[in-house]
Write an enzyme that holds these catalytic residues in place. Structure first.
Site, PDB file in Angstrom:
ATOM      1  N   LYS A 168      -5.517 -11.661  21.897  1.00  0.00           N
ATOM      2  CA  LYS A 168      -4.512 -11.672  23.150  1.00  0.00           C
ATOM      3  C   LYS A 168      -5.032 -11.661  24.574  1.00  0.00           C
ATOM      4  O   LYS A 168      -4.427 -12.608  25.528  1.00  0.00           O
ATOM      5  CB  LYS A 168      -3.432 -10.299  22.971  1.00  0.00           C
ATOM      6  CG  LYS A 168      -2.703 -10.391  21.589  1.00  0.00           C
ATOM      7  CD  LYS A 168      -1.459  -9.324  21.573  1.00  0.00           C
ATOM      8  CE  LYS A 168      -0.923  -9.267  20.206  1.00  0.00           C
ATOM      9  NZ  LYS A 168      -0.004  -8.111  20.243  1.00  0.00           N
ATOM     10  N   GLY A 170       4.850  -0.224  14.743  1.00  0.00           N
ATOM     11  CA  GLY A 170       5.393  -1.335  14.145  1.00  0.00           C
ATOM     12  C   GLY A 170       5.540  -1.706  12.826  1.00  0.00           C
ATOM     13  O   GLY A 170       6.305  -1.903  12.079  1.00  0.00           O
ATOM     14  N   LYS A 179       8.856  -3.454  20.373  1.00  0.00           N
ATOM     15  CA  LYS A 179       8.535  -2.006  20.731  1.00  0.00           C
ATOM     16  C   LYS A 179       8.535  -2.120  22.357  1.00  0.00           C
ATOM     17  O   LYS A 179       9.188  -1.207  22.958  1.00  0.00           O
ATOM     18  CB  LYS A 179       7.233  -1.551  19.937  1.00  0.00           C
ATOM     19  CG  LYS A 179       7.272   0.000  20.367  1.00  0.00           C
ATOM     20  CD  LYS A 179       6.114   0.631  19.467  1.00  0.00           C
ATOM     21  CE  LYS A 179       5.993   1.993  19.778  1.00  0.00           C
ATOM     22  NZ  LYS A 179       4.822   2.840  18.839  1.00  0.00           N
TER      23      LYS A 179
END
Length: 508
Positions: free
Chosen positions: A481, A255, A196
């Site tokens: 992350k 997503g 994306k």
């Protein structure tokens, strides 16, 4: 006087708890009341899906109270906002317009989706007709919804002589990418990069390695073999993709809801445009049903009523999904992300602590699962609602005995979970009264596949509205992350266990 959400929940908790056997004995019309077909068409061919929720503990009175809950929680208003393209993701200030990709939604969004889909149709047609040279293989690189949806659809629908051989790679573990390399001839391979933002580290790292593989194999213009699928086309251009080979999709498409957008490009490449359009049409039929049908007759909403009864009222912490069809072996994986990333929240839309939300979604393929996990379902101590999914028509051309035995086992498991079997020997006693639902498609084709996936999307949304949570953000995936980036940057200390692991692996 209208009740509040809390008052409606309180009424639901007061219901009696008859057994499934008692419910069937007391109401000879139970199957008719709690089963319904969704009729579908593909051209002149009629098909459909049967949804049977009669082996759950839903009753007329319980359904009435859940309908009252839906009214109290503003379900109709939220559903209207969803299809109107209004903000339904308040933490990010976004709409969620996956239904517009199927032609059901705000007019301007549908028009934009039509234009982007036509761009993809032309690209797919040109590639199939040889305008890009001979193409035998496509390596589709993405992660999360950018990979799970395409992988499920390709595995389900492209088993018989696919137009192009598609390999979906998501894992940053190089073993996954090397496996795809081994199966493909670089001279006839294209790469689809699905992201994306076009910055996802796992996807972009895999993409760089794929380009190197092409170049090392003698492909002169490796970047020219890349098709970018993204909501950030300018990032793809910066990365080196020719703007004519970028297939954009709208920022308002999340997503895990993106299969219907250009993220579905590998599906269209594998099965052909006619089948891809049939996937969209099947999903659109569910959109229309979900938008236009109220109360207990709304199939995704009815499923949500049962989901919430077991998770919130009966304390079930998991829900199992078993596909009695090898072509749907990836469906439990797909639903894990759809349901757990959407509804795995601990606060309401207003940010207040909430009651239990999404159960853990898990499952497998029948009949393999019967010899692995069904022991726990029948005699274990956990309450686990089960969904069975099967097709009336076989997916193979072997002796009909194969499919007969498959369906026989599927229906037998639901019957056994409900009925149980008493024995004086406690080791051979089956308590029964264990709930299940069955989804039975006439035939697993592109149309019913699209409808099946859209049903679960709307089921997930309905659950979220009744729990007053936001199903469209996923901040929980970000913290890990962030820490990974800090480890990569160096110079920061972590807890003793993490430090020891980094040292042991030679990462620090």
């Amino acid at each position: 006087m209208a009740v509040t959400c809390n008052e409606a929940w309180e009424k639901i908790t007061l219901h009696q708890d008859p057994s499934l056997k008692e419910l069937f004995a007391d109401d000879p019309e139970r199957v008719e009341k709690l089963s319904a077909r969704l009729e579908l068409t593909r051209g002149d061919v009629a098909t459909g899906i049967l949804f049977d929720w009669s082996k759950t503990h839903l009753t007329d009175d319980l359904l009435s109270d859940f309908e009252e809950l839906a009214l109290a929680c503003g379900f109709d208003d939220m559903r209207e906002k969803l299809f109107a393209g209004e903000v339904v993701n308040p933490t990010e200030g976004r709409a969620a317009e996956h239904s517009a990709l199927r032609g059901v939604g705000k007019e301007s969004s549908v028009e934009e989706a039509d234009a982007l889909r036509e761009r993809m149709r032309l690209m797919v047609g040109a590639m199939h007709e040889g305008a890009f040279g001979e193409i035998k293989h496509l390596i589709h690189i993405g992660i999360g919804g950018s990979a799970l949806g395409p992988a499920l659809a390709v595995d389900a629908l492209a088993r018989d002589l696919p137009v192009v051989d598609v390999h979906v790679v998501s894992n940053i573990d190089g073993v996954a990418l090397e496996e795809a390399f081994e199966a493909c001839d670089p001279a006839t391979t294209f790469i689809a990069v699905a992201s994306k933002t076009f910055t996802t580290i796992e996807t972009m790292t895999n993409a760089q390695s794929a380009l190197k593989w092409l170049a090392d194999s003698g492909v002169e213009d490796s970047t020219g073999r890349v098709i970018a699928l993204t909501a950030a086309p300018e990032k793809a251009v910066e990365w080196g993709v020719d703007e004519t080979r970028i297939l954009p999709f709208a920022e308002s498409v999340g997503g895990r809801y993106s299969l219907w957008s250009s993220i579905g490009f590998p599906v269209a490449i594998a099965v052909g445009w006619e089948d891809f359009q049939a996937i969209l049409d099947g999903a659109a039929r569910v959109d229309e049903h979900f938008r236009d049908t109220d109360g207990r007759k709304n199939l995704p909403l009815r499923a949500a009523f049962a989901d919430l009864y077991y998770s919130r009222i009966k304390g079930a912490q998991t829900r199992a999904v078993f596909a009695y069809d090898e072509r749907l072996r990836l469906l439990p994986d797909y639903l894990q992300q759809l349901e757990m990333e959407s509804n795995g929240k601990s606060v309401t839309v207003e940010g207040h602590p909430t009651e239990p939300t999404a159960p853990i979604t898990w499952g497998g393929v029948g009949t393999d699962a019967q010899h692995a996990v069904f022991q726990l379902l029948h005699q274990g101590t956990h309450l686990i609602p089960v969904d069975f999914i099967a097709s009336v028509e076989a997916g193979d051309t072997l002796d009909a005995a194969h499919h007969h035995i498959l369906l026989m086992n599927c229906f037998a498991q639901g019957a056994a979970l409900m009925a149980g079997k008493s024995s004086d020997d406690p080791h051979r006693n089956y308590p029964g009264d264990r709930p299940s639902a069955t989804i039975l498609v006439d035939d697993l084709d592109a149309t019913t596949f699209g409808a099946l996936v859209a049903f679960h999307e709307h089921r997930t949304f309905a659950n979220a509205v009744l729990m007053n949570i936001n199903p469209f953000d996923q901040f929980g995936v970000e913290l890990g992350k962030e820490i990974a980036k800090k480890i990569e940057a160096g110079g920061e200390r972590f807890d003793p266990s993490t430090e020891a692991l980094l040292k042991a692996a030679g990462v620090s």
